[in-house]
Design an enzyme around this catalytic site. Structure first.
Site, PDB file in Angstrom:
ATOM      1  N   SER A 111      51.630   7.287 -15.086  1.00  0.00           N
ATOM      2  CA  SER A 111      50.696   8.065 -15.907  1.00  0.00           C
ATOM      3  C   SER A 111      50.806   7.699 -17.397  1.00  0.00           C
ATOM      4  CB  SER A 111      50.900   9.572 -15.702  1.00  0.00           C
ATOM      5  OG  SER A 111      52.242   9.909 -15.909  1.00  0.00           O
ATOM      6  N   ASP A 155      52.943  -2.220 -14.868  1.00  0.00           N
ATOM      7  CA  ASP A 155      52.128  -1.003 -14.740  1.00  0.00           C
ATOM      8  C   ASP A 155      50.945  -1.035 -15.711  1.00  0.00           C
ATOM      9  OD1 ASP A 155      54.033  -0.951 -16.739  1.00  0.00           O
ATOM     10  OD2 ASP A 155      54.858   1.000 -16.220  1.00  0.00           O
TER      11      ASP A 155
HETATM   12  O1  PMV Z   1      59.414   3.373 -11.896  1.00  0.00           O
HETATM   13  P1  PMV Z   1      58.183   2.575 -11.821  1.00  0.00           P
HETATM   14  O2  PMV Z   1      57.340   2.911 -10.662  1.00  0.00           O
HETATM   15  O3  PMV Z   1      57.438   2.558 -13.099  1.00  0.00           O
HETATM   16  O4  PMV Z   1      58.633   1.071 -11.518  1.00  0.00           O
HETATM   17  C1  PMV Z   1      59.623   0.438 -12.274  1.00  0.00           C
HETATM   18  C2  PMV Z   1      59.743  -0.988 -11.855  1.00  0.00           C
HETATM   19  C3  PMV Z   1      60.806  -1.749 -12.605  1.00  0.00           C
HETATM   20  O5  PMV Z   1      60.720  -3.099 -12.168  1.00  0.00           O
HETATM   21  C4  PMV Z   1      62.190  -1.219 -12.256  1.00  0.00           C
HETATM   22  C5  PMV Z   1      60.608  -1.672 -14.103  1.00  0.00           C
HETATM   23  C6  PMV Z   1      59.483  -2.504 -14.663  1.00  0.00           C
HETATM   24  O6  PMV Z   1      59.012  -2.185 -15.762  1.00  0.00           O
HETATM   25  O7  PMV Z   1      59.076  -3.492 -14.049  1.00  0.00           O
END
Ligand code: PMV
Length: 323
Positions: A111, A155
């Site tokens: 989010s 993300d």
């Molecule tokens: O926690 P999430 O769903 O935002 O995923 C993090 C994934 C990681 O590889 C641990 C961190 C990243 O920014 O890639």
């Protein structure tokens, strides 16, 4: 005064989490639950924010103080994003911002990243800048690093580009995979995980075993590269196997938990092709891949061990103007 509403999708990590923080690739898909943001220009040089989903109501400050002083947690990403934007492009007048999310900030759907991307896109619209996807990505990713110091930016890429992406740390590669759909089942563990805490945990636990960590990340990279082809070929059986392999290594990294393990195991026993946690671990969601015929059975199996099925479609559209 000029006003715009934009929206950006949430995301799910398919393969490659943790490794992607350290210069390796991952696969991410955007989901069809979205963050909405309305931005309106004001004559007074004031910044106003309402983000009730993250407990920010009637938050105000002078535009010239943006990014300065104490900032409430729920306002951080948006405020720092506006500051970073204004360092490149002058902001004239004030801004009234409202956000509304279709998904809970506890799911780990990103989010904060989605709202960061929304505000940059909205500012680009309000000031007629026509920023490209990569320009939006760069300002938004800088914002994430400013706020939480770590993160690969996967993300942010999902929120900007949408679809399903092959992504390399910091956006060194952002490659859309042209697919129509992905037969994904999503189970929420009910436990909130903190990404930065888990990144730090892995770092600490392997501080005296750097070669072992490197070798795990190299194996994850091999799975990601193979999974990219499996997705393109719609070979869901092979994608499932690769997800299982990735999950074993996530367990070695120490980021899985019993609840997620149970959900993952049950989904496979019920006939899923494969399953793994999605994201940092420690909670949030697991994903499973399975045939249409097995879908109901797999969903039920996840619920039987206490998981909540989230009805989302993968491969959703990236940031867009709503009106
Ligand atoms: O926690 P999430 O769903 O935002 O995923 C993090 C994934 C990681 O590889 C641990 C961190 C990243 O920014 O890639």
């Amino acid at each position: 005064m000029k006003k715009v509403t934009v929206s950006a999708p949430g995301k799910l990590m398919l393969l490659g989490e943790h490794a992607v923080v350290y210069n390796r690739p991952c696969l991410v898909t955007a989901v069809d639950q979205r963050m909405y943001l309305t931005a309106e220009l004001l004559e007074a040089e004031e910044f106003q924010l309402n983000a009730p989903d993250v407990q920010v109501e009637n938050y105000k400050k002078k535009i010239k103080d943006i990014g300065k002083g104490e900032i409430p947690k729920g306002a951080k990403f948006i405020e720092i994003a506006i500051r970073n934007f204004s360092e490149k492009y002058p902001i004239r007048g004030g801004l009234r911002i409202t956000t509304k999310s279709e998904f809970s900030s506890s799911f780990g759907f990103g989010s904060s990243s989605a709202s960061t991307v929304c505000i940059i896109k909205a500012l680009s619209e309000l000031f007629d800048l026509g920023l490209s996807k990569k320009e939006i990505f760069d300002i938004a990713y800088k914002t994430v690093l400013d706020v939480q110091r770590k993160g690969s930016g996967f993300d942010i890429a999902a929120a900007v580009y949408g679809g399903t992406l092959y992504f390399l740390t910091g956006g060194k590669a952002i490659e859309p995979l042209s697919i129509k759909s992905l037969p994904l089942i999503v189970g929420y563990s009910g436990i909130k995980a903190d990404t930065v805490t888990l990144i730090d945990k892995v770092k600490k636990e392997f501080s005296n075993k750097p070669e072992e960590l490197d070798s795990i990340y190299n194996s994850i990279t091999v799975f990601v590269e193979k999974a990219k082809d499996s997705i393109r070929d719609k070979n869901w059986k092979s994608l499932g196997d690769l997800m299982n392999n990735n999950q074993s290594l996530l367990k070695k990294l120490g980021v899985s938990i019993e609840k997620l393990d149970n959900m993952i195991q049950s989904s496979i026993s019920a006939g899923g092709y494969g399953a793994k946690l999605s994201g940092a671990g420690g909670g949030d969601c697991m994903i499973a891949i399975c045939s249409d015929e097995k879908k109901e059975k797999v969903e039920k199996a996840i619920e039987e061990v206490g998981g909540e099925i989230l009805k989302v479609q993968a491969n959703a559209e990236g940031v867009r103007v709503e009106k």
